[in-house]
Design a protein around this motif. Structure first.
Motif, PDB file in Angstrom:
ATOM      1  N   LEU A   1       0.827  -1.212   0.000  1.00 40.68           N
ATOM      2  CA  LEU A   1       0.000   0.000   0.000  1.00 40.68           C
ATOM      3  C   LEU A   1       0.861   1.261   0.000  1.00 40.68           C
ATOM      4  CD1 LEU A   1      -2.747   1.374   0.209  1.00 40.68           C
ATOM      5  CD2 LEU A   1      -2.611   1.118   2.703  1.00 40.68           C
ATOM      6  N   LEU A   2       1.855   1.309   0.863  1.00 44.26           N
ATOM      7  CA  LEU A   2       2.720   2.490   0.921  1.00 44.26           C
ATOM      8  C   LEU A   2       3.568   2.633  -0.338  1.00 44.26           C
ATOM      9  CD1 LEU A   2       3.885   2.386   4.658  1.00 44.26           C
ATOM     10  CD2 LEU A   2       2.057   3.737   3.626  1.00 44.26           C
ATOM     11  N   SER A   3       4.001   1.510  -0.920  1.00 48.71           N
ATOM     12  CA  SER A   3       4.771   1.584  -2.162  1.00 48.71           C
ATOM     13  C   SER A   3       3.911   2.112  -3.306  1.00 48.71           C
ATOM     14  CB  SER A   3       5.322   0.203  -2.517  1.00 48.71           C
ATOM     15  OG  SER A   3       6.174  -0.279  -1.496  1.00 48.71           O
ATOM     16  N   PHE A   4       2.645   1.698  -3.352  1.00 41.76           N
ATOM     17  CA  PHE A   4       1.732   2.208  -4.378  1.00 41.76           C
ATOM     18  C   PHE A   4       1.487   3.701  -4.184  1.00 41.76           C
ATOM     19  CE2 PHE A   4      -2.608   3.193  -5.792  1.00 41.76           C
ATOM     20  CZ  PHE A   4      -2.490   2.875  -7.135  1.00 41.76           C
ATOM     21  N   THR A   5       1.392   4.136  -2.935  1.00 44.22           N
ATOM     22  CA  THR A   5       1.215   5.571  -2.666  1.00 44.22           C
ATOM     23  C   THR A   5       2.420   6.368  -3.134  1.00 44.22           C
ATOM     24  OG1 THR A   5      -0.139   5.029  -0.733  1.00 44.22           O
ATOM     25  CG2 THR A   5       0.751   7.256  -0.860  1.00 44.22           C
TER      26      THR A   5
END
Length: 379
Positions: free
Chosen positions: A57-61
Motif C-alpha cells: 500500500l505504501l509503495s503504491f502511494t
C-alpha cells in the motif's frame, strides 16, 4: 580414544578451516540461526502478511505521488519585448445590439472600435442560463474550486489538450420569439499596456455621431461567459467566467478592475512559444475586484473593464523526480515497515510471555504447596 589418535585426528579437525573464506566470513553482517533453533507460528504468519500488505500500500502511494509529480512557482521579471495583447470577450447584455457601443482605449492613447471587430447576435438571457447551469453571481464564489484546479499544470494541460479553441454558437431563437438581449463575443488585439474596455449605450460615452438612446431603454444587466487575456482557452475557468449581474435601475455603472499576470504552465525545462513540441501553455491569469453602483443622469452608465498588466512572469512548472529516487524511497518505506513491524512483533511476544508468566504464578494451588486445608497451631 576410540581410534581418534590412530586416524591422525586432533581437535583442530572439527573447527573452522583457516583460509580466505574464514577471513571474509568474519565480516558477515548477517548472522545466521540454525533452522533447528527457529520455530514458525501462525501468529508470525499473520503478522508477515500484514506487513506485506502495508508495504504494498505504501509503495503504491509513493508510486502515485511520483507519477503525479510536484509543482514549483517561480516569479521573475518578464523578459523580452511584448507588444500585443489578445482580449477574449463573450458577454450577453440585456439591450438591443443596435443600442450598444463597444470601445477599447489604452494608456498609449490608442482607441479601438471594438464594435467593428466583435460579433453581435440577438438572443435572450434565459437561454444562456439554460445552456450552462454554473452561471452565478460574482460575490457567491461558487466556482472557486474549479478555478483552483486550473492553477495546476497537469489539470490545465489535460483540459486544453484536444479542446476546440472557439466560441460556442448562439442558441437559436424560437419561432416568433423576440430578442431581448445582445450577445457580444470575439477576440481583438490591443496593446499590452493598461487600458479600459467600455460597453455603453448609443449616443453616450465617447463623442460619437448618432441619436441618443432613450434613457428608459438602459439596462446593463449582463452575463459574462468568457473574459480572458491571451490565447483563447475556453476550458480554463477565469474569475469572471459564468458570472451575471442584474439591476433594475437605468443608470447603473458596473466596474471591473482586472490585474493581469502573464503565466506559463509547463513541463519543459526551457519553455518557448515557438516550440510546438513543448508541453507548455502561455496565457494570462488575472485577479478581479468589482465596484458597481448607480450613477446620476449626467454620468455615463455602462459596463467598464479596467485592466492593468503586471511586469512579472509567473512560471508554474510540473516536475517529476528520477526513477532512481523513486526506487530509493520505496526501499526506505519497505525496509522501515519490516524493521518497525519486526520490533513491534518482538515486543508483543515479550509482553505476552511476561503476562502469561504472572498468570501462571497466580494460578498455583495445592500441588505447589501454597495452600493447606489445615493450619498448624503454634505451640
Amino acid at each position: 580414544m576410540n581410534g581418534f589418535a590412530d586416524h591422525g585426528l586432533d581437535e583442530d579437525a572439527f573447527g573452522e578451516k583457516n583460509g580466505l573464506s574464514s577471513g571474509i566470513r568474519s565480516f558477515d553482517a548477517f548472522p545466521k540461526t540454525k533452522p533447528t533453533y527457529t520455530r514458525r507460528t501462525s501468529t508470525g504468519g499473520y503478522a508477515t502478511l500484514l506487513l506485506i500488505a502495508v508495504s504494498i500500500l505504501l509503495s503504491f502511494t509513493e508510486l502515485r505521488r511520483w507519477y503525479a509529480g510536484h509543482e514549483t512557482h517561480l516569479f521573475s521579471v518578464e523578459k523580452g519585448v511584448s507588444h500585443g495583447l489578445q482580449i477574449n470577450l463573450d458577454i450577453v447584455v440585456s439591450m438591443q445590439c443596435t443600442d450598444l457601443h463597444i470601445n477599447v482605449q489604452d494608456a498609449s492613447g490608442d482607441r479601438i472600435l471594438a464594435g467593428d471587430m466583435l460579433n453581435r447576435d440577438p438572443t435572450n438571457g434565459h437561454h444562456w442560463v439554460d445552456v450552462d447551469k454554473r452561471v452565478h453571481r460574482l460575490e457567491s464564489g461558487e466556482l472557486t474550486e474549479e478555478q483552483e484546479k486550473d492553477t495546476h499544470v497537469g489539470h490545465v494541460l489535460g483540459e486544453v489538450k484536444g479542446v476546440k479553441r472557439k466560441f460556442i454558437r448562439t442558441p437559436r431563437l424560437r419561432r416568433g420569439e423576440q430578442a431581448s438581449a445582445c450577445r457580444i463575443y470575439g477576440s481583438l488585439e490591443g496593446n499590452k499596456v493598461q487600458g479600459d474596455f467600455h460597453i455603453t449605450a448609443r449616443g453616450h460615452g465617447y463623442q460619437e455621431f448618432g441619436q441618443h438612446l432613450d434613457h428608459r431603454a438602459f439596462n446593463f444587466s449582463h452575463i459574462i461567459n468568457e473574459l480572458s487575456f491571451g490565447p483563447l482557452y475556453p476550458s480554463i475557468q477565469n474569475p469572471l467566467d459564468k458570472t451575471y449581474a442584474i439591476t433594475e435601475q437605468n443608470f447603473f455603472k458596473y466596474q471591473y478592475y482586472c490585474s493581469v499576470v502573464p503565466t506559463v504552465y509547463t513541463r519543459s525545462p526551457n519553455p518557448t512559444p515557438s516550440n510546438p513540441l513543448s508541453t507548455s501553455i502561455f496565457t494570462n491569469q488575472y485577479a478581479v475586484t468589482s465596484q458597481s453602483h448607480s450613477v446620476p443622469e449626467r454620468s455615463v452608465p455602462g459596463i467598464f473593464f479596467k485592466f492593468d498588466i503586471e511586469p512579472i512572469l509567473l512560471t508554474i512548472r510540473g516536475e517529476r523526480g528520477s526513477f532512481m529516487s523513486l526506487m530509493v524511497r520505496i526501499v526506505n518505506v519497505v525496509s522501515g515497515v519490516l524493521v518497525g513491524g519486526g520490533w513491534c512483533y518482538q515486543l508483543t511476544g515479550w509482553a505476552r510471555e511476561v503476562l502469561g508468566g504472572r498468570k501462571r504464578e497466580k494460578g498455583q494451588g495445592m500441588l505447589h504447596g501454597n495452600g493447606s486445608f489445615y493450619e498448624e497451631e503454634d505451640e
